[in-house]
Design a protein around this motif. Structure first.
Motif, PDB file in Angstrom:
ATOM      1  N   SER A   1       0.822  -1.210   0.000  1.00 52.60           N
ATOM      2  CA  SER A   1       0.000   0.000   0.000  1.00 52.60           C
ATOM      3  C   SER A   1       0.858   1.263   0.000  1.00 52.60           C
ATOM      4  O   SER A   1       2.035   1.239   0.386  1.00 52.60           O
ATOM      5  N   ASP A   2       0.248   2.373  -0.422  1.00 51.87           N
ATOM      6  CA  ASP A   2       0.928   3.667  -0.393  1.00 51.87           C
ATOM      7  C   ASP A   2       1.321   4.043   1.032  1.00 51.87           C
ATOM      8  O   ASP A   2       2.390   4.609   1.262  1.00 51.87           O
ATOM      9  N   GLU A   3       0.469   3.726   2.007  1.00 48.60           N
ATOM     10  CA  GLU A   3       0.743   4.060   3.399  1.00 48.60           C
ATOM     11  C   GLU A   3       1.975   3.326   3.918  1.00 48.60           C
ATOM     12  O   GLU A   3       2.813   3.897   4.610  1.00 48.60           O
ATOM     13  N   GLN A   4       2.096   2.051   3.577  1.00 49.14           N
ATOM     14  CA  GLN A   4       3.266   1.274   3.994  1.00 49.14           C
ATOM     15  C   GLN A   4       4.531   1.822   3.351  1.00 49.14           C
ATOM     16  O   GLN A   4       5.557   1.980   4.012  1.00 49.14           O
ATOM     17  N   LEU A   5       4.466   2.099   2.056  1.00 49.47           N
ATOM     18  CA  LEU A   5       5.632   2.641   1.362  1.00 49.47           C
ATOM     19  C   LEU A   5       6.060   3.978   1.958  1.00 49.47           C
ATOM     20  O   LEU A   5       7.250   4.223   2.160  1.00 49.47           O
ATOM     21  N   ASP A   6       5.094   4.836   2.260  1.00 51.26           N
ATOM     22  CA  ASP A   6       5.415   6.134   2.844  1.00 51.26           C
ATOM     23  C   ASP A   6       6.047   5.964   4.222  1.00 51.26           C
ATOM     24  O   ASP A   6       7.011   6.652   4.555  1.00 51.26           O
TER      25      ASP A   6
ATOM     26  N   VAL B   1      13.270   2.780   0.221  1.00 50.06           N
ATOM     27  CA  VAL B   1      12.286   3.330  -0.722  1.00 50.06           C
ATOM     28  C   VAL B   1      12.641   4.771  -1.038  1.00 50.06           C
ATOM     29  O   VAL B   1      12.900   5.573  -0.132  1.00 50.06           O
ATOM     30  N   VAL B   2      12.662   5.104  -2.323  1.00 51.08           N
ATOM     31  CA  VAL B   2      12.919   6.469  -2.765  1.00 51.08           C
ATOM     32  C   VAL B   2      11.633   7.109  -3.279  1.00 51.08           C
ATOM     33  O   VAL B   2      11.306   8.236  -2.901  1.00 51.08           O
ATOM     34  N   ALA B   3      10.899   6.395  -4.121  1.00 49.18           N
ATOM     35  CA  ALA B   3       9.668   6.928  -4.721  1.00 49.18           C
ATOM     36  C   ALA B   3       8.849   5.761  -5.241  1.00 49.18           C
ATOM     37  O   ALA B   3       9.333   4.632  -5.331  1.00 49.18           O
ATOM     38  N   TRP B   4       7.592   6.054  -5.620  1.00 51.43           N
ATOM     39  CA  TRP B   4       6.724   5.029  -6.178  1.00 51.43           C
ATOM     40  C   TRP B   4       5.587   5.672  -6.956  1.00 51.43           C
ATOM     41  O   TRP B   4       5.312   6.852  -6.817  1.00 51.43           O
ATOM     42  N   ASP B   5       4.962   4.855  -7.798  1.00 53.18           N
ATOM     43  CA  ASP B   5       3.734   5.253  -8.487  1.00 53.18           C
ATOM     44  C   ASP B   5       2.792   4.060  -8.449  1.00 53.18           C
ATOM     45  O   ASP B   5       2.971   3.157  -7.628  1.00 53.18           O
ATOM     46  N   ASP B   6       1.806   4.025  -9.315  1.00 50.44           N
ATOM     47  CA  ASP B   6       0.804   2.953  -9.279  1.00 50.44           C
ATOM     48  C   ASP B   6       1.364   1.580  -9.630  1.00 50.44           C
ATOM     49  O   ASP B   6       0.820   0.568  -9.204  1.00 50.44           O
TER      50      ASP B   6
END
Length: 69
Positions: free
Chosen positions: A3-8, A33-38
């Protein structure tokens, strides 16, 4: 998929992750982690190289034991 929340949370905390891509531990990627998208996540490895990995891989903190599948 992670999820986005976990990655953040991993990005903010600077957590060293293990990305499990297949059954072989030799193919695991370790980094932060540096960045992510969908579709993709950018991981910076210890040697400062950045790799682009699909989000459907398994992401876990490097301190956890690798699961036996």
């Amino acid at each position: 998929m992670i999820s986005d929340e976990q990655l953040d949370r991993y990005r903010v905390e600077g957590t060293l992750l293990r990305v499990i891509r297949d059954a072989s531990p030799d193919n695991d990627v370790r980094g932060i982690v540096v960045a992510w998208d969908d579709e993709y996540v950018l991981i910076r490895k210890r040697n400062k190289h950045v790799v682009k990995l699909k989000r459907n891989y398994r992401y876990q903190p490097d301190t956890e034991e690798r699961p036996v599948d």
